[in-house]
Motif scaffolding. Structure first.
Motif, PDB file in Angstrom:
ATOM      1  N   LYS A 159       0.831  -1.205   0.000  1.00  0.00           N
ATOM      2  CA  LYS A 159       0.000   0.000   0.000  1.00  0.00           C
ATOM      3  C   LYS A 159       0.869   1.259   0.000  1.00  0.00           C
ATOM      4  O   LYS A 159       0.541   2.254  -0.662  1.00  0.00           O
ATOM      5  CB  LYS A 159      -0.929  -0.006   1.209  1.00  0.00           C
ATOM      6  CG  LYS A 159      -2.005  -1.079   1.170  1.00  0.00           C
ATOM      7  CD  LYS A 159      -2.983  -0.824   0.028  1.00  0.00           C
ATOM      8  CE  LYS A 159      -4.123  -1.824   0.046  1.00  0.00           C
ATOM      9  NZ  LYS A 159      -5.090  -1.591  -1.066  1.00  0.00           N
ATOM     10  N   THR A 160       1.955   1.224   0.750  1.00  0.00           N
ATOM     11  CA  THR A 160       2.851   2.375   0.766  1.00  0.00           C
ATOM     12  C   THR A 160       3.491   2.567  -0.602  1.00  0.00           C
ATOM     13  O   THR A 160       3.605   3.693  -1.099  1.00  0.00           O
ATOM     14  CB  THR A 160       3.940   2.192   1.846  1.00  0.00           C
ATOM     15  OG1 THR A 160       3.318   2.106   3.122  1.00  0.00           O
ATOM     16  CG2 THR A 160       4.906   3.370   1.839  1.00  0.00           C
ATOM     17  N   ALA A 161       3.907   1.467  -1.238  1.00  0.00           N
ATOM     18  CA  ALA A 161       4.490   1.545  -2.581  1.00  0.00           C
ATOM     19  C   ALA A 161       3.486   2.143  -3.566  1.00  0.00           C
ATOM     20  O   ALA A 161       3.839   2.986  -4.402  1.00  0.00           O
ATOM     21  CB  ALA A 161       4.938   0.161  -3.043  1.00  0.00           C
ATOM     22  N   THR A 165       3.886   5.692  -5.554  1.00  0.00           N
ATOM     23  CA  THR A 165       3.794   5.637  -7.012  1.00  0.00           C
ATOM     24  C   THR A 165       2.753   6.620  -7.526  1.00  0.00           C
ATOM     25  O   THR A 165       2.974   7.358  -8.495  1.00  0.00           O
ATOM     26  CB  THR A 165       3.427   4.211  -7.476  1.00  0.00           C
ATOM     27  OG1 THR A 165       4.404   3.296  -6.987  1.00  0.00           O
ATOM     28  CG2 THR A 165       3.360   4.133  -8.991  1.00  0.00           C
ATOM     29  N   LYS A 166       1.615   6.638  -6.854  1.00  0.00           N
ATOM     30  CA  LYS A 166       0.523   7.521  -7.254  1.00  0.00           C
ATOM     31  C   LYS A 166       0.925   8.991  -7.106  1.00  0.00           C
ATOM     32  O   LYS A 166       0.676   9.823  -7.996  1.00  0.00           O
ATOM     33  CB  LYS A 166      -0.703   7.237  -6.388  1.00  0.00           C
ATOM     34  CG  LYS A 166      -1.986   7.909  -6.849  1.00  0.00           C
ATOM     35  CD  LYS A 166      -3.124   7.625  -5.873  1.00  0.00           C
ATOM     36  CE  LYS A 166      -3.379   6.155  -5.707  1.00  0.00           C
ATOM     37  NZ  LYS A 166      -4.502   5.878  -4.758  1.00  0.00           N
ATOM     38  N   GLY A 167       1.559   9.321  -5.989  1.00  0.00           N
ATOM     39  CA  GLY A 167       1.986  10.690  -5.762  1.00  0.00           C
ATOM     40  C   GLY A 167       3.044  11.133  -6.757  1.00  0.00           C
ATOM     41  O   GLY A 167       3.026  12.275  -7.243  1.00  0.00           O
ATOM     42  N   THR A 292       9.266   2.821 -11.777  1.00  0.00           N
ATOM     43  CA  THR A 292      10.625   2.682 -11.235  1.00  0.00           C
ATOM     44  C   THR A 292      10.640   3.009  -9.749  1.00  0.00           C
ATOM     45  O   THR A 292      11.286   2.305  -8.948  1.00  0.00           O
ATOM     46  CB  THR A 292      11.599   3.609 -11.984  1.00  0.00           C
ATOM     47  OG1 THR A 292      11.626   3.255 -13.369  1.00  0.00           O
ATOM     48  CG2 THR A 292      13.005   3.499 -11.408  1.00  0.00           C
ATOM     49  N   ILE A 293       9.928   4.053  -9.370  1.00  0.00           N
ATOM     50  CA  ILE A 293       9.845   4.436  -7.950  1.00  0.00           C
ATOM     51  C   ILE A 293       9.218   3.304  -7.137  1.00  0.00           C
ATOM     52  O   ILE A 293       9.683   2.972  -6.037  1.00  0.00           O
ATOM     53  CB  ILE A 293       9.028   5.739  -7.797  1.00  0.00           C
ATOM     54  CG1 ILE A 293       9.823   6.925  -8.350  1.00  0.00           C
ATOM     55  CG2 ILE A 293       8.652   5.986  -6.340  1.00  0.00           C
ATOM     56  CD1 ILE A 293      11.138   7.195  -7.649  1.00  0.00           C
ATOM     57  N   LEU A 296      11.801   0.551  -6.742  1.00  0.00           N
ATOM     58  CA  LEU A 296      12.862   0.963  -5.814  1.00  0.00           C
ATOM     59  C   LEU A 296      12.395   0.853  -4.354  1.00  0.00           C
ATOM     60  O   LEU A 296      13.134   0.399  -3.489  1.00  0.00           O
ATOM     61  CB  LEU A 296      13.301   2.404  -6.128  1.00  0.00           C
ATOM     62  CG  LEU A 296      14.162   2.608  -7.365  1.00  0.00           C
ATOM     63  CD1 LEU A 296      14.340   4.099  -7.642  1.00  0.00           C
ATOM     64  CD2 LEU A 296      15.529   1.946  -7.204  1.00  0.00           C
ATOM     65  N   TRP A 297      11.147   1.289  -4.128  1.00  0.00           N
ATOM     66  CA  TRP A 297      10.621   1.231  -2.757  1.00  0.00           C
ATOM     67  C   TRP A 297      10.453  -0.213  -2.289  1.00  0.00           C
ATOM     68  O   TRP A 297      10.827  -0.566  -1.160  1.00  0.00           O
ATOM     69  CB  TRP A 297       9.297   1.985  -2.657  1.00  0.00           C
ATOM     70  CG  TRP A 297       8.785   2.029  -1.249  1.00  0.00           C
ATOM     71  CD1 TRP A 297       7.860   1.224  -0.672  1.00  0.00           C
ATOM     72  CD2 TRP A 297       9.237   2.915  -0.218  1.00  0.00           C
ATOM     73  NE1 TRP A 297       7.683   1.548   0.644  1.00  0.00           N
ATOM     74  CE2 TRP A 297       8.520   2.586   0.944  1.00  0.00           C
ATOM     75  CE3 TRP A 297      10.153   3.958  -0.165  1.00  0.00           C
ATOM     76  CZ2 TRP A 297       8.693   3.264   2.153  1.00  0.00           C
ATOM     77  CZ3 TRP A 297      10.328   4.639   1.024  1.00  0.00           C
ATOM     78  CH2 TRP A 297       9.614   4.276   2.179  1.00  0.00           C
ATOM     79  N   LEU A 298       9.898  -1.034  -3.145  1.00  0.00           N
ATOM     80  CA  LEU A 298       9.701  -2.441  -2.776  1.00  0.00           C
ATOM     81  C   LEU A 298      11.042  -3.136  -2.523  1.00  0.00           C
ATOM     82  O   LEU A 298      11.151  -3.948  -1.590  1.00  0.00           O
ATOM     83  CB  LEU A 298       8.927  -3.166  -3.883  1.00  0.00           C
ATOM     84  CG  LEU A 298       7.451  -2.766  -4.058  1.00  0.00           C
ATOM     85  CD1 LEU A 298       6.860  -3.432  -5.273  1.00  0.00           C
ATOM     86  CD2 LEU A 298       6.661  -3.115  -2.796  1.00  0.00           C
TER      87      LEU A 298
END
Length: 302
Positions: A159-161, A165-167, A292-293, A296-298
Motif C-alpha cells: 500500500k505504501t508503494a 507511485t501515485k503521488g 521505477t519508484i 525501488l521502494w519495494l
C-alpha cells in the motif's frame, strides 16, 4: 532526522516525524532568530515549502488532511511574505545588474537597485505588526503539529508503494502539462507553474533519497538548477509588474528603458535555459518513472 522517508519504518510514523521536524524547526527559528528576524522568516518559509510538498505527495490518500493543512501553511507563508518578497526583488535587481551589457546599462540598473533597496527598507519600517504575525504563525505551527496526530495511512508495504507511485505520477503529470504550456507561450504564468512543479519534484526526490542515494541526488541537482532558473524568471516578471504599477521605481525614462531592455533580454535567455533543463529533468514518461519508484521502494523495504 533528514527530510527523507526511511524504508522499513511504518509510513505513518515516518510521515508524522518528517512533518513534525519541519514545523518544529520553523518554530525554533522564529523564536531564536540566529541570523535576525528576516532571515528567520526566510528559513521558516523554506520549512513551509517542504511541508506543502510532503503533503502533496500523499494527497490522494489523505485528501481532506492535505487540503486543510495546505491552506493553513499557505496562509502562514503569506503572513510572513511582505518584507521577504521586497528583499527578493532587491536580490534579483543585483542579479540583473551583474549581467549588464555595458557601463551605461550597469549604471541604470544600479539606480534601480538603490530604489528597490529603499522600498524594501520602507516596507520593513512599516511592518510594525510583524511580531504579532510571527507569534500568530507560531501558534498555527503548534496547531499543525496537533493535526498530525489525526492523519494515518495503511502501513502495509504494498500500500505504501502504491501511495508513493501515485503521488510521483501525479507530480510528473502536472509538470508535463506545465512544460508543454511553457513551450507554447512566453507568458509568465506557465513558467511560474513549472517552477512550482519542479520544486515539488525536487522535494520528492529528497524524500525518496534512501531508495537510491546517488541517482536521487543527481536528479535533485538538475531539478534545483531548473528551480533556480525559473525563480529568476519569475522575479523578473514580478519586477516588471511592479514597475508598470509604479514607474518611479525605475527612475527616469532612460533608466526605465535600460531596465526593460535588460529584463527582456534576460527573460529570453532564461526561458530557453529553463526549457532545455526541463527537457532533461522531465525526460522520462510519468508512468514509466513512477513504476521505477515503486520497484525501488519495494526493493528497499525487503
Amino acid at each position: 532526522m533528514t527530510y527523507a522517508f526511511r524504508p522499513g519504518r511504518p509510513f505513518t510514523d515516518d510521515f508524522r516525524a518528517i512533518a513534525a521536524e519541519q514545523l518544529t524547526q520553523a518554530v525554533m527559528t522564529l523564536e531564536d532568530r540566529p541570523g535576525g528576524l528576516h532571515e528567520a522568516i526566510h528559513e521558516a518559509r523554506k520549512n513551509f515549502k517542504r511541508l506543502r510538498s510532503l503533503y502533496r505527495f500523499v494527497a490522494a490518500d489523505a485528501p481532506q488532511f492535505q487540503k486543510q493543512e495546505n491552506a493553513r501553511i499557505r496562509e502562514m507563508a503569506r503572513n510572513l511574505s511582505i518584507v521577504r518578497d521586497a528583499a527578493a526583488l532587491v536580490e534579483n535587481a543585483h542579479y540583473l545588474r551583474a549581467a549588464a551589457c555595458n557601463e551605461e546599462e550597469e549604471r541604470a540598473l544600479t539606480h534601480v537597485c538603490e530604489r528597490l533597496t529603499t522600498r524594501r527598507d520602507r516596507i520593513a519600517a512599516r511592518e510594525t505588526d510583524i511580531e504579532d504575525r510571527v507569534a500568530g504563525t507560531i501558534v498555527n505551527c503548534e496547531q499543525a503539529l496537533q493535526a498530525l496526530a489525526h492523519v494515518s495511512f495503511d502501513d502495509r508495504r504494498s500500500k505504501t508503494a502504491a501511495r508513493l507511485t501515485k503521488g510521483w505520477r501525479r507530480t510528473l503529470k502536472r509538470a508535463a502539462r506545465a512544460k508543454e504550456a511553457c513551450g507554447a507561450s512566453t507568458d509568465a504564468d506557465p513558467f511560474h507553474e513549472l517552477r512550482k512543479r519542479a520544486q515539488d519534484y525536487r522535494m520528492h526526490l529528497g524524500l525518496m533519497r534512501e531508495t537510491w542515494p546517488s541517482a536521487m541526488q543527481a536528479k535533485r541537482n538538475e531539478a534545483k538548477m531548473l528551480v533556480d532558473t525559473l525563480g529568476h524568471l519569475n522575479d523578473l516578471a514580478v519586477m516588471i509588474q511592479l514597475v508598470n504599477e509604479d514607474p518611479a521605481l525605475a527612475g527616469n525614462s532612460q533608466d526605465q528603458a535600460h531596465l526593460i531592455a535588460a529584463v527582456i533580454a534576460r527573460q529570453e535567455t532564461l526561458r530557453d535555459e529553463a526549457l532545455a533543463v526541463a527537457a532533461t529533468v522531465f525526460q522520462e514518461r510519468p508512468d514509466e518513472e513512477s513504476r521505477t519508484i515503486r520497484l525501488l521502494w519495494l526493493d528497499a523495504t525487503r
